[in-house]
Design a protein around this motif. Structure first.
Motif, PDB file in Angstrom:
ATOM      1  N   LEU A 132       1.486  10.609  11.952  1.00 34.48           N
ATOM      2  CA  LEU A 132       0.790   9.708  11.035  1.00 34.48           C
ATOM      3  C   LEU A 132       1.588   8.434  10.795  1.00 34.48           C
ATOM      4  N   PHE A 133       2.896   8.535  10.896  1.00 35.18           N
ATOM      5  CA  PHE A 133       3.750   7.346  10.797  1.00 35.18           C
ATOM      6  C   PHE A 133       3.496   6.421  11.979  1.00 35.18           C
ATOM      7  N   SER A 141      -1.145   3.460   4.766  1.00 33.45           N
ATOM      8  CA  SER A 141      -2.560   3.641   5.114  1.00 33.45           C
ATOM      9  C   SER A 141      -3.307   4.445   4.059  1.00 33.45           C
ATOM     10  N   LYS A 142      -4.480   3.961   3.671  1.00 34.15           N
ATOM     11  CA  LYS A 142      -5.341   4.722   2.748  1.00 34.15           C
ATOM     12  C   LYS A 142      -5.867   5.989   3.426  1.00 34.15           C
ATOM     13  N   HIS A 143      -6.043   5.939   4.744  1.00 30.92           N
ATOM     14  CA  HIS A 143      -6.517   7.126   5.455  1.00 30.92           C
ATOM     15  C   HIS A 143      -5.513   8.270   5.332  1.00 30.92           C
ATOM     16  N   MET A 196       5.481  -2.581  -0.950  1.00 30.46           N
ATOM     17  CA  MET A 196       4.669  -2.444  -2.149  1.00 30.46           C
ATOM     18  C   MET A 196       3.383  -1.666  -1.873  1.00 30.46           C
ATOM     19  N   GLN A 197       2.839  -1.784  -0.666  1.00 34.78           N
ATOM     20  CA  GLN A 197       1.646  -1.003  -0.337  1.00 34.78           C
ATOM     21  C   GLN A 197       1.970   0.487  -0.326  1.00 34.78           C
ATOM     22  N   ILE A 281       2.845 -10.284  -2.530  1.00 31.34           N
ATOM     23  CA  ILE A 281       3.096  -8.911  -2.064  1.00 31.34           C
ATOM     24  C   ILE A 281       2.118  -7.923  -2.706  1.00 31.34           C
ATOM     25  N   THR A 282       0.983  -8.424  -3.181  1.00 29.43           N
ATOM     26  CA  THR A 282      -0.005  -7.547  -3.816  1.00 29.43           C
ATOM     27  C   THR A 282      -0.592  -6.592  -2.789  1.00 29.43           C
ATOM     28  N   PRO A 283      -0.599  -5.290  -3.074  1.00 32.49           N
ATOM     29  CA  PRO A 283      -1.177  -4.335  -2.127  1.00 32.49           C
ATOM     30  C   PRO A 283      -2.699  -4.384  -2.162  1.00 32.49           C
ATOM     31  N   ASP A 284      -3.315  -3.826  -1.138  1.00 31.99           N
ATOM     32  CA  ASP A 284      -4.766  -3.662  -1.154  1.00 31.99           C
ATOM     33  C   ASP A 284      -5.114  -2.581  -2.177  1.00 31.99           C
TER      34      ASP A 284
END
Length: 479
Positions: A132-133, A141-143, A196-197, A281-284
């Protein structure tokens, strides 16, 4: 120096901790079941002390009954460890369980319970699957959050009837800080926005896990609790001057409150969002995700506390050619005359236990918490063996005593700390330092087939569990 007796509260838990990847070894591991740590070791083995890594570790996978026997002999009431996500499944997308590894976890849990030891289980202790990395960027990743929840559901279904202490992560800030912020670990990519994400996604994954836990009814059915294990660095300013105080506040905001606030309060500090926007640097994220975080806070937290972090206002200008780093707002301060563990390079300052406890009481609603890790790593411990071959680790006994003393001072003042888990039950492999510094109550002899032997501290730890009291120096704690 005169010593005074200190007494443990009646229900105060005393145990020890160590993770899956640091102990199990690769015995029985199938192709494609590498974790991020395995991948790092295979790609960058030269930075691991003497080449030791997770390949054999302490061979807990084959010797867990022996080790649990030592836990019982010492008298541990609780043992904190992890399930290795990368090994628990053979298919991460569809959450297909590896029945061999799952049966091993069954056996470990049952063996612990049969010996009167409560298991405390983290679902991720740097063990995100390497696949997954490489495929998705892991926690970027959101997934991967979705896959983590699928994995967690299988774990809860399998062990939820026996495990009463669950944790989303151990030290969720660490991997991305070392890799993407400070770029000191493989694959050495400096990318503050990705850092940050990862932070945000792990906070969201924690809330999603709490939501799943509640949907499964594990609290109502089995009296279980769900939390996370965080590693806030108790931060002190160089001086009372506003510029130094601001430096400490900013460090705390980026590294401590980023996880403490969403887990416990259900929200990120607004100032953090403002700063992320300022520095691009704001994440999604979505408003729905923030709602999930708001509605699914933890029951309790474990805190890993080892050393203080001291900062001051910057004394030099910022190089605008390099990407933003939180150290834009601070720089490290070296306190003259500080007491040091010279082997690990960490300051020894037991008052962090008290100061963090008071903060949990005053700023975080006095939520239940416990020390999930605290301990002292020392190099070349064989120097301290007596004629019977027992390591006389009086330095470790003093370290634990002093930290427990300050912790209990907080408890006496109403701090809601319910236990202390020593790092570590046994010597174990650590990132990069490998077996260089030893932390265990139990010695692992690498030159003798990894055979075990109790250290002096193990006998002392047994005594405080049995008598519920210990001695510590009568110093300035009450002055």
């Amino acid at each position: 120096m005169e010593k005074l007796k200190h007494h443990l509260p009646k229900d105060f838990k005393i145990g020890a901790a160590v993770s899956a990847w640091q102990t199990e070894g690769w015995s029985g591991k199938k192709d494609g079941q590498d974790s991020y740590l395995d991948l790092w070791y295979k790609n960058n083995k030269n930075v691991w002390h003497n080449g030791y890594g997770p390949a054999v570790a302490t061979d807990f996978r084959n010797r867990y009954k022996e080790d649990i026997g030592y836990m019982k002999e010492i008298g541990l009431t609780h043992f904190r460890t992890s399930i290795n996500w990368s090994r628990f499944l053979t298919d991460y997308e569809n959450a297909v369980v590896d029945e061999d590894y799952a049966a091993y976890i069954d056996d470990v849990i049952n063996e612990l319970l049969e010996n009167g030891i409560e298991p405390m289980i983290a679902l991720e202790h740097y063990e995100v699957p390497a696949q997954l990395f490489e495929q998705y960027g892991a926690w970027g990743s959101k997934h991967v959050i979705e896959l983590y929840i699928k994995y967690a559901e299988k774990v809860f279904e399998r062990y939820g009837d026996r495990v009463k202490h669950w944790f989303a992560f151990n030290e969720p800030v660490v991997v991305q800080t070392r890799v993407y912020l400070d770029s000191i670990r493989w694959p050495f990519e400096q990318n503050t926005k990705k850092w940050m994400q990862w932070n945000y996604n792990k906070a969201l994954a924690t809330a999603r896990l709490v939501k799943l836990f509640k949907e499964k009814g594990l609290g109502e059915k089995y009296g279980a609790k769900i939390g996370s294990i965080l590693n806030p660095e108790v931060t002190y300013a160089r001086s009372t001057a506003p510029h130094d105080q601001e430096a400490a506040r900013m460090y705390d905001l980026f590294f401590n409150r980023t996880f403490l606030d969403p887990a416990i309060k259900g929200e990120f500090p607004q100032e953090l969002f403002d700063l992320m926007k300022k520095h691009d640097i704001t994440p999604d994220y979505t408003e729905e995700e923030l709602r999930v975080i708001k509605e699914n806070t933890v029951d309790y937290v474990g805190l890993n506390l080892y050393f203080p972090h001291r900062v001051q206002a910057r004394t030099s200008g910022w190089n605008e050619r390099i990407p933003f780093h939180p150290s834009y707002y601070y720089e490290k301060f070296e306190l003259p005359g500080k007491k040091m563990n010279p082997y690990r390079g960490w300051e020894i300052y037991p008052q962090i236990m008290y100061d963090m406890g008071k903060r949990m009481k005053e700023e975080y609603g006095n939520i239940e918490w416990f020390i999930a890790e605290n301990g002292m790593g020392v190099e070349n411990e064989q120097r301290f063996k007596d004629e019977e071959g027992v390591i006389q680790d009086d330095y470790r006994i003093e370290f634990i005593s002093e930290h427990l003393k300050w912790l209990l001072k907080g408890v006496e003042e109403g701090v809601n700390c319910t236990g202390y888990m020593l790092w570590a039950f046994s010597d174990c492999v650590s990132p990069m330092n490998a077996f260089k510094n030893r932390y265990g109550l139990v010695e692992i002899n690498l030159d003798d087939n990894r055979n075990r032997k109790l250290k002096k501290s193990a006998s002392w730890y047994k005594s405080i569990i049995e008598t519920r009291e210990f001695e510590a120096a009568n110093d300035a704690i009450n002055k």
